[in-house]
Design a protein around this motif. Structure first.
Motif, PDB file in Angstrom:
ATOM      1  N   PRO A   1       0.814  -1.222   0.000  1.00 37.42           N
ATOM      2  CA  PRO A   1       0.000   0.000   0.000  1.00 37.42           C
ATOM      3  C   PRO A   1       0.846   1.270   0.000  1.00 37.42           C
ATOM      4  O   PRO A   1       0.468   2.277  -0.604  1.00 37.42           O
ATOM      5  CB  PRO A   1      -0.828  -0.121   1.288  1.00 37.42           C
ATOM      6  N   LEU A   2       1.998   1.227   0.678  1.00 30.78           N
ATOM      7  CA  LEU A   2       2.842   2.411   0.733  1.00 30.78           C
ATOM      8  C   LEU A   2       3.437   2.726  -0.642  1.00 30.78           C
ATOM      9  O   LEU A   2       3.628   3.888  -0.995  1.00 30.78           O
ATOM     10  CB  LEU A   2       3.960   2.225   1.758  1.00 30.78           C
ATOM     11  N   ALA A   3       3.721   1.690  -1.434  1.00 32.83           N
ATOM     12  CA  ALA A   3       4.219   1.920  -2.791  1.00 32.83           C
ATOM     13  C   ALA A   3       3.162   2.647  -3.620  1.00 32.83           C
ATOM     14  O   ALA A   3       3.490   3.538  -4.418  1.00 32.83           O
ATOM     15  CB  ALA A   3       4.601   0.594  -3.451  1.00 32.83           C
TER      16      ALA A   3
ATOM     17  N   TYR B   1      -5.391   4.783   2.707  1.00 29.41           N
ATOM     18  CA  TYR B   1      -4.705   5.265   1.502  1.00 29.41           C
ATOM     19  C   TYR B   1      -4.809   6.785   1.347  1.00 29.41           C
ATOM     20  O   TYR B   1      -3.789   7.473   1.216  1.00 29.41           O
ATOM     21  CB  TYR B   1      -5.274   4.559   0.277  1.00 29.41           C
ATOM     22  N   GLN B   2      -6.017   7.318   1.367  1.00 29.74           N
ATOM     23  CA  GLN B   2      -6.180   8.752   1.119  1.00 29.74           C
ATOM     24  C   GLN B   2      -5.572   9.585   2.238  1.00 29.74           C
ATOM     25  O   GLN B   2      -4.971  10.632   1.984  1.00 29.74           O
ATOM     26  CB  GLN B   2      -7.663   9.108   0.952  1.00 29.74           C
TER      27      GLN B   2
ATOM     28  N   VAL C   1      -1.884   9.638   1.603  1.00 27.48           N
ATOM     29  CA  VAL C   1      -1.568  10.526   0.476  1.00 27.48           C
ATOM     30  C   VAL C   1      -1.627  11.982   0.920  1.00 27.48           C
ATOM     31  O   VAL C   1      -0.719  12.781   0.636  1.00 27.48           O
ATOM     32  CB  VAL C   1      -2.531  10.279  -0.701  1.00 27.48           C
ATOM     33  N   ASP C   2      -2.682  12.345   1.633  1.00 28.64           N
ATOM     34  CA  ASP C   2      -2.836  13.737   2.082  1.00 28.64           C
ATOM     35  C   ASP C   2      -1.710  14.143   3.030  1.00 28.64           C
ATOM     36  O   ASP C   2      -1.190  15.267   2.945  1.00 28.64           O
ATOM     37  CB  ASP C   2      -4.193  13.918   2.776  1.00 28.64           C
ATOM     38  N   THR C   3      -1.346  13.240   3.932  1.00 31.69           N
ATOM     39  CA  THR C   3      -0.272  13.539   4.885  1.00 31.69           C
ATOM     40  C   THR C   3       1.058  13.727   4.158  1.00 31.69           C
ATOM     41  O   THR C   3       1.816  14.667   4.432  1.00 31.69           O
ATOM     42  CB  THR C   3      -0.145  12.416   5.924  1.00 31.69           C
ATOM     43  N   ALA C   4       1.354  12.813   3.229  1.00 28.67           N
ATOM     44  CA  ALA C   4       2.605  12.909   2.476  1.00 28.67           C
ATOM     45  C   ALA C   4       2.636  14.176   1.622  1.00 28.67           C
ATOM     46  O   ALA C   4       3.670  14.868   1.545  1.00 28.67           O
ATOM     47  CB  ALA C   4       2.790  11.670   1.602  1.00 28.67           C
TER      48      ALA C   4
END
Length: 380
Positions: free
Chosen positions: A192-194, A247-248, A251-254
């Motif tokens: 999932p991190l990929a 997942y979302q 993504v938002d944090t990154a």
């Protein structure tokens, strides 16, 4: 699951040409470099019985294989256990130390490639490539015996002696090259991190069009600033031991982290605006290199664990803009991010680089970082 898997490899009750009982493999016959070889399928549950590994006590010059590296097996076992419905294994290559007989499937056609490979049961099978897969399969079958009815391809060569087997091992591994970590992230649809790293690299205004996705080193003439493996490493550090797993949300944090970082490094914007070439920035500064991105990921991980809202990260990271990130700042970076003039990313260097950032930001060091600092001072 494969039905009647035992039919793929059965013990014949017909005496073999040597007067012994035999194995009968449905097989395809081929020729390579003037030598006959055979391709067949073998049920996984029969691998441990056929391919026995007992050469560990022999010196290397008397073995046809390298010593079994038991440290590699748990990783393969974990891969099998976590992906029983989607794992993929390449063929095992083995040599047969016996006189074999190939019986064509079509009577009267001696040159037919389809048939049955008959091998005396006292013959010896020597794995030329795949001993770690075999060992991992044997281990997994103890807890998941149903997997035994599935099969793996086996390529059989005729054993022409120890020297030939050793040469086969050397030849089979001569061209083996591990894919780059970047393309591994790009093609990995299990992790999932990929997926998060791919999305962020493609959508972040900071990263979009400036991430090298295939190689883990940047060519001199490229306009890319980062590698996908370095971005992924920063994300791995960012989310370590956190409760952020959607997942979302990830993504938002990154995306928030990269936005906060972008304000601290004006050179990044200069590259995007084509005011300066990416290679010049990488040659003069270290803040686009993987070691710094991982170190910043570790710092942001602390902010995340401490409950600091992402929208406040830019303010918390603002002092980074005042650091001298140039390679010529050897007083700070030599022995940390740089060793002998070259950027280094071993674990100790990551700890020391992170420690420098935390100290500059007024944050306490972790135990690993403090130990790295103490060790550095002791050897200064």
């Amino acid at each position: 699951m494969v039905e009647n898997a035992d039919d793929q490899l059965r013990v014949s009750t017909t005496p073999a040409m040597s007067g012994l009982y035999e194995y009968a493999f449905p097989a395809i016959r081929g020729v390579q470099a003037g030598r006959v070889y055979f391709v067949s399928m073998c049920p996984l549950k029969l691998l441990p019985r056929l391919f026995v590994w007992d050469d560990d006590d022999l010196p290397a010059e008397l073995r046809a294989q390298r010593t079994l590296n038991k440290g590699r097996i748990p990783e393969i076992v974990r891969y099998l256990e976590e992906n029983p419905g989607s794992y993929t294994f390449s063929a095992i290559t083995a040599s047969i130390d016996a006189s074999v007989q190939f019986v064509s499937a079509q009577a009267g056609e001696l040159n037919s490639g389809l048939g049955t490979l008959r091998i005396p049961m006292d013959g010896r099978f020597i794995i030329n490539d795949g001993q770690h897969r075999r060992a991992a399969i044997e281990q997994v079958l103890r807890t998941n015996p149903e997997l035994g009815d599935e099969s793996i391809a086996v390529v059989f060569f005729l054993d022409k002696g120890l020297e030939r087997c050793q040469q086969m091992f050397a030849d089979l591994n001569r061209w083996a090259v591990r894919p780059s970590p970047s393309i591994g992230v790009l093609y990995d649809h299990r992790d999932p991190l990929a997926a998060v790293s791919r999305t962020v690299a493609a959508q972040s205004p900071v990263l979009r069009n400036f991430v090298e996705t295939e190689s883990s080193s940047l060519p001199k003439g490229t306009r890319k600033m980062f590698t996908l493996s370095a971005v992924h490493g920063a994300h791995r550090a960012l989310f370590a031991d956190t409760a952020v797993d959607g997942y979302q949300e990830m993504v938002d944090t990154a995306m928030g982290m990269w936005g906060a970082l972008d304000r601290q490094f004006p050179e990044w914007e200069m590259v995007r605006a084509r005011e300066v070439h990416a290679r010049e920035i990488r040659a003069d500064f270290i803040h686009t290199h993987g070691i710094v991105l991982t170190a910043v990921g570790r710092v942001c991980n602390t902010l995340l664990l401490d409950g600091v809202p992402v929208k406040r990260w830019q303010q918390r990271l603002a002092p980074l803009a005042k650091l001298d990130w140039s390679r010529t700042n050897t007083a700070l970076w030599e022995g940390r991010a740089i060793v002998g003039g070259t950027v280094s990313k071993n674990r100790s260097n990551v700890m020391l680089t992170t420690a420098a950032l935390r100290t500059h930001l007024g944050m306490p060091l972790t135990l690993d970082e403090q130990n790295a600092e103490d060790n550095r001072k002791a050897h200064a």
